[in-house]
Structures are given as structure tokens and as C-alpha cells.
Design a protein around this motif. Structure first.
Motif, PDB file in Angstrom:
ATOM      1  N   ALA A 181       0.778  -1.199   0.132  1.00 45.08           N
ATOM      2  CA  ALA A 181       0.112  -0.077  -0.163  1.00 45.08           C
ATOM      3  C   ALA A 181       0.810   1.304  -0.019  1.00 45.08           C
ATOM      4  CB  ALA A 181      -0.975  -0.042   1.318  1.00 45.08           C
ATOM      5  N   GLU A 182       0.506   2.268  -0.821  1.00 45.40           N
ATOM      6  CA  GLU A 182       1.114   3.540  -0.659  1.00 45.40           C
ATOM      7  C   GLU A 182       0.499   4.142   0.456  1.00 45.40           C
ATOM      8  OE1 GLU A 182       1.884   7.599  -1.170  1.00 45.40           O
ATOM      9  OE2 GLU A 182      -0.001   6.722  -1.306  1.00 45.40           O
ATOM     10  N   TRP A 183       1.625   4.939   1.377  1.00 39.44           N
ATOM     11  CA  TRP A 183       1.404   5.672   2.561  1.00 39.44           C
ATOM     12  C   TRP A 183       2.597   6.572   2.752  1.00 39.44           C
ATOM     13  CZ3 TRP A 183       3.062   4.666   7.909  1.00 39.44           C
ATOM     14  CH2 TRP A 183       2.483   5.644   8.900  1.00 39.44           C
ATOM     15  N   MET A 184       2.219   7.881   2.834  1.00 44.25           N
ATOM     16  CA  MET A 184       3.067   8.829   3.197  1.00 44.25           C
ATOM     17  C   MET A 184       4.208   8.981   2.013  1.00 44.25           C
ATOM     18  SD  MET A 184       3.795   8.861   7.339  1.00 44.25           S
ATOM     19  CE  MET A 184       4.324  10.434   7.402  1.00 44.25           C
ATOM     20  N   GLY A 185       3.632   8.595   0.791  1.00 41.35           N
ATOM     21  CA  GLY A 185       4.479   8.774  -0.273  1.00 41.35           C
ATOM     22  C   GLY A 185       5.360   7.457  -0.560  1.00 41.35           C
ATOM     23  N   ARG A 186       5.163   6.499   0.122  1.00 43.12           N
ATOM     24  CA  ARG A 186       6.022   5.205  -0.328  1.00 43.12           C
ATOM     25  C   ARG A 186       5.256   3.945  -0.172  1.00 43.12           C
ATOM     26  NH1 ARG A 186      11.751   5.291   1.869  1.00 43.12           N
ATOM     27  NH2 ARG A 186      12.358   7.490   1.935  1.00 43.12           N
ATOM     28  N   ASP A 187       5.626   2.991  -0.852  1.00 43.01           N
ATOM     29  CA  ASP A 187       4.889   1.661  -1.079  1.00 43.01           C
ATOM     30  C   ASP A 187       5.281   0.974   0.186  1.00 43.01           C
ATOM     31  OD1 ASP A 187       3.516   2.320  -3.208  1.00 43.01           O
ATOM     32  OD2 ASP A 187       5.277   1.621  -4.614  1.00 43.01           O
ATOM     33  N   LEU A 188       4.715   0.614   1.102  1.00 49.57           N
ATOM     34  CA  LEU A 188       5.035  -0.166   2.303  1.00 49.57           C
ATOM     35  C   LEU A 188       5.272  -1.528   1.945  1.00 49.57           C
ATOM     36  CD1 LEU A 188       2.349   1.000   5.021  1.00 49.57           C
ATOM     37  CD2 LEU A 188       4.778   1.775   4.555  1.00 49.57           C
ATOM     38  N   LYS A 189       6.335  -2.151   2.674  1.00 45.59           N
ATOM     39  CA  LYS A 189       6.823  -3.605   2.796  1.00 45.59           C
ATOM     40  C   LYS A 189       6.033  -4.133   3.948  1.00 45.59           C
ATOM     41  CE  LYS A 189       8.616  -7.279   1.362  1.00 45.59           C
ATOM     42  NZ  LYS A 189       7.789  -8.106   0.547  1.00 45.59           N
ATOM     43  N   VAL A 190       5.298  -4.855   4.170  1.00 46.83           N
ATOM     44  CA  VAL A 190       4.727  -5.365   5.452  1.00 46.83           C
ATOM     45  C   VAL A 190       4.605  -6.940   5.425  1.00 46.83           C
ATOM     46  CG1 VAL A 190       2.913  -5.251   7.192  1.00 46.83           C
ATOM     47  CG2 VAL A 190       3.312  -3.204   5.454  1.00 46.83           C
TER      48      VAL A 190
END
Length: 105
Positions: free
Chosen positions: A65-74
């Protein structure tokens, strides 16, 4: 078990992470490691959720997901490796050394 969250913005706070993960269940703990020298976040975090089901829901919803301008790695966090002592040497207890010795032979 905890969740690894990578590729975070350096502006993120523990409260930001708590808010996002709380949408998927109970957040038990958020760890946001900081750089020793600068004090700023290192770009990753660990989040502990209340149950395994909440953990899975958060991972599925937020990975990529894109969050705060970045694609998260979770994903699920891997257990911390035992990297041995922090004072050099090898696993047999040798400290390396070498060089000139004044000792008698």
C-alpha cells in the motif's frame, strides 16, 4: 509474533503507525528504531497486534500500500539472528590480533 514494516517515510511517528494498524485490530506495541547518531527513524518498524488474525489482516491490507509517499513492505517479522559478540573476533573466541608481539618464545 510481530510484523515488520519497511520502506517507511523518515517523517513517520509511532502514533502514525499506531493509527494505521489500529484500523485492523488491537495494536499491542510499536517499535520504531532510530539512528544512534541522528535520532531520526531508520525507515522500518515492528508492530505487535492483539491476535494472529489481526496480524494477518494488517499484512494483507497494508503490504504494497502507498502511505506517506512510499509503498510499504509489510510481512511477518523474522526472528532476530544471534550475531555473536559485538567486540570482533570469531566464533571460537579468537580476537583476531596478529602483528608484532614482544612476548618471549
Amino acid at each position: 509474533m510481530s510484523i515488520y514494516v519497511g520502506n517507511l517515510s523518515y517523517e513517520v511517528t509511532q502514533d502514525d503507525l499506531n493509527s494505521v494498524f489500529a484500523e485492523h485490530g488491537t495494536v499491542k506495541r510499536v517499535q520504531l528504531p532510530t539512528d544512534r547518531e541522528t535520532g531520526r527513524p531508520r525507515g522500518f518498524a515492528f508492530v505487535e497486534m492483539g491476535t494472529e488474525a489481526e496480524e494477518t489482516a494488517a499484512i494483507e491490507a497494508l503490504d504494497g500500500a502507498e502511505w506517506m509517499g512510499r509503498d510499504l513492505k509489510v510481512n511477518k517479522a523474522k526472528p532476530k539472528e544471534d550475531r555473536g559478540g559485538s567486540f570482533g573476533g570469531d566464533r571460537r573466541g579468537n580476537s583476531g590480533g596478529g602483528g608484532y608481539s614482544r612476548g618471549r618464545y
